[in-house]
Write a protein that holds these residues in place. Sequence first.
Motif, PDB file in Angstrom:
ATOM      1  N   VAL A 133      30.620  35.577  19.864  1.00 50.69           N
ATOM      2  CA  VAL A 133      31.715  34.625  19.704  1.00 50.69           C
ATOM      3  C   VAL A 133      32.770  34.984  20.750  1.00 50.69           C
ATOM      4  O   VAL A 133      33.226  36.125  20.809  1.00 50.69           O
ATOM      5  N   ALA A 134      33.147  34.015  21.558  1.00 49.32           N
ATOM      6  CA  ALA A 134      34.117  34.267  22.625  1.00 49.32           C
ATOM      7  C   ALA A 134      35.387  33.458  22.404  1.00 49.32           C
ATOM      8  O   ALA A 134      35.330  32.281  22.028  1.00 49.32           O
ATOM      9  N   ALA A 135      36.521  34.097  22.658  1.00 49.84           N
ATOM     10  CA  ALA A 135      37.789  33.373  22.689  1.00 49.84           C
ATOM     11  C   ALA A 135      37.824  32.501  23.939  1.00 49.84           C
ATOM     12  O   ALA A 135      37.165  32.791  24.943  1.00 49.84           O
ATOM     13  N   ASP A 136      38.612  31.442  23.884  1.00 51.20           N
ATOM     14  CA  ASP A 136      38.652  30.527  25.030  1.00 51.20           C
ATOM     15  C   ASP A 136      39.478  31.060  26.195  1.00 51.20           C
ATOM     16  O   ASP A 136      39.610  30.383  27.223  1.00 51.20           O
ATOM     17  N   ASP A 137      40.016  32.281  26.066  1.00 47.66           N
ATOM     18  CA  ASP A 137      40.786  32.870  27.157  1.00 47.66           C
ATOM     19  C   ASP A 137      40.005  33.956  27.907  1.00 47.66           C
ATOM     20  O   ASP A 137      40.587  34.718  28.687  1.00 47.66           O
ATOM     21  N   CYS A 138      38.704  34.040  27.693  1.00 48.44           N
ATOM     22  CA  CYS A 138      37.927  35.127  28.299  1.00 48.44           C
ATOM     23  C   CYS A 138      37.870  35.000  29.822  1.00 48.44           C
ATOM     24  O   CYS A 138      37.814  33.900  30.375  1.00 48.44           O
ATOM     25  N   ARG A 139      37.850  36.158  30.449  1.00 45.62           N
ATOM     26  CA  ARG A 139      37.641  36.265  31.895  1.00 45.62           C
ATOM     27  C   ARG A 139      36.499  37.256  32.098  1.00 45.62           C
ATOM     28  O   ARG A 139      36.646  38.446  31.825  1.00 45.62           O
ATOM     29  N   PHE A 140      35.372  36.753  32.563  1.00 46.18           N
ATOM     30  CA  PHE A 140      34.171  37.561  32.713  1.00 46.18           C
ATOM     31  C   PHE A 140      33.942  37.911  34.181  1.00 46.18           C
ATOM     32  O   PHE A 140      34.185  37.091  35.065  1.00 46.18           O
ATOM     33  N   SER A 141      33.430  39.108  34.427  1.00 42.52           N
ATOM     34  CA  SER A 141      32.996  39.466  35.779  1.00 42.52           C
ATOM     35  C   SER A 141      32.049  40.648  35.715  1.00 42.52           C
ATOM     36  O   SER A 141      32.332  41.647  35.058  1.00 42.52           O
ATOM     37  N   GLN A 142      30.909  40.509  36.396  1.00 40.66           N
ATOM     38  CA  GLN A 142      29.956  41.616  36.552  1.00 40.66           C
ATOM     39  C   GLN A 142      30.127  42.096  37.993  1.00 40.66           C
ATOM     40  O   GLN A 142      29.392  41.729  38.893  1.00 40.66           O
ATOM     41  N   LEU A 143      31.136  42.935  38.205  1.00 39.11           N
ATOM     42  CA  LEU A 143      31.637  43.188  39.552  1.00 39.11           C
ATOM     43  C   LEU A 143      31.176  44.512  40.171  1.00 39.11           C
ATOM     44  O   LEU A 143      31.793  45.009  41.123  1.00 39.11           O
ATOM     45  N   GLU A 144      30.077  45.079  39.689  1.00 34.46           N
ATOM     46  CA  GLU A 144      29.637  46.377  40.224  1.00 34.46           C
ATOM     47  C   GLU A 144      29.447  46.359  41.728  1.00 34.46           C
ATOM     48  O   GLU A 144      29.700  47.366  42.406  1.00 34.46           O
ATOM     49  N   VAL A 145      28.973  45.227  42.275  1.00 33.87           N
ATOM     50  CA  VAL A 145      28.757  45.181  43.723  1.00 33.87           C
ATOM     51  C   VAL A 145      30.057  45.368  44.500  1.00 33.87           C
ATOM     52  O   VAL A 145      30.041  45.780  45.666  1.00 33.87           O
ATOM     53  N   LYS A 146      31.194  45.086  43.871  1.00 30.91           N
ATOM     54  CA  LYS A 146      32.487  45.318  44.513  1.00 30.91           C
ATOM     55  C   LYS A 146      32.881  46.794  44.516  1.00 30.91           C
ATOM     56  O   LYS A 146      33.853  47.182  45.170  1.00 30.91           O
TER      57      LYS A 146
END
Length: 270
Positions: A133-146
């Motif tokens: 269940v996600a809130a509508d304010d989520c900010r997702f990032s799979q940023l390992e490459v950075k």
Amino acid sequence: MTALPEAPPEGNIVTERRGALLLIGVNRPAKRNGFSPRMFRELAEAYTLLDDDAELRVGVLHAFGAHFTGGIDLPMLAPLMRRGEKAFPEGLVEPTDLGTPGYRRRQKPMVAAVQGITYTLGIELMLAADIVVAADDCRFSQLEVKRGIMATGGATLRMAERAGLGNAMLHLLTGDEFGSAEALRLNFVQKLVPAGRQLDEAIGIAEAIAAQAPLAVVATRQNALKCVEEGPLAAMAEFAPVQGRLANTEDAAEGVRSFVEKRPPRFSGR
């Protein structure tokens, strides 16, 4: 649990029993719930408690503060990563559920509630859960490459499985940030709710699961996972033996009685 619990500088994991549920709270809001070695160890211990306690039927993973987690505390975890070590001892349930030798795989269901920043490990933990269940304010990032590293908590496996290879590559290889609507489109989350409602919704789903026959819930979960991981034929091969075992349980008999008597079942897990 409404009050924000006090957190030590390195953070901790706060557990709360609520009937047959185990609420598992990530608690380091001053650092956007960035995971320290202590938090990894305590999370694995909480997952192990869920599986080992017969009174507990469903886990609910959530976080205190505005954000689910910014991911790992890289300076604290980098030495372990360079040595190829985990931050929790062998023999415990592995929260990312990867089947790593020496660690246990979770048997009971887990519902995750996420909000705000949900980066790297946060995505991997929620994808390792069963329902998100996600809130509508989520900010997702799979940023390992950075950061010059690779996601090794399951993102490369589960993002492609849920969303298709192209969608997975879009986010894995750019490390971009995306929102809740995109996560829903990609099947990373199952429900979107207004921010602040995510934990209540997750608890409601967990309570609905906990009301079902526990042995049947575990068997159903395991069969669906087997289909994903090993293919339909492997899953189908278990239909007859597993159903034969379940049909001879006290809960199966109770299911029949409750149907005949037109009342809600009272399952015991036996």
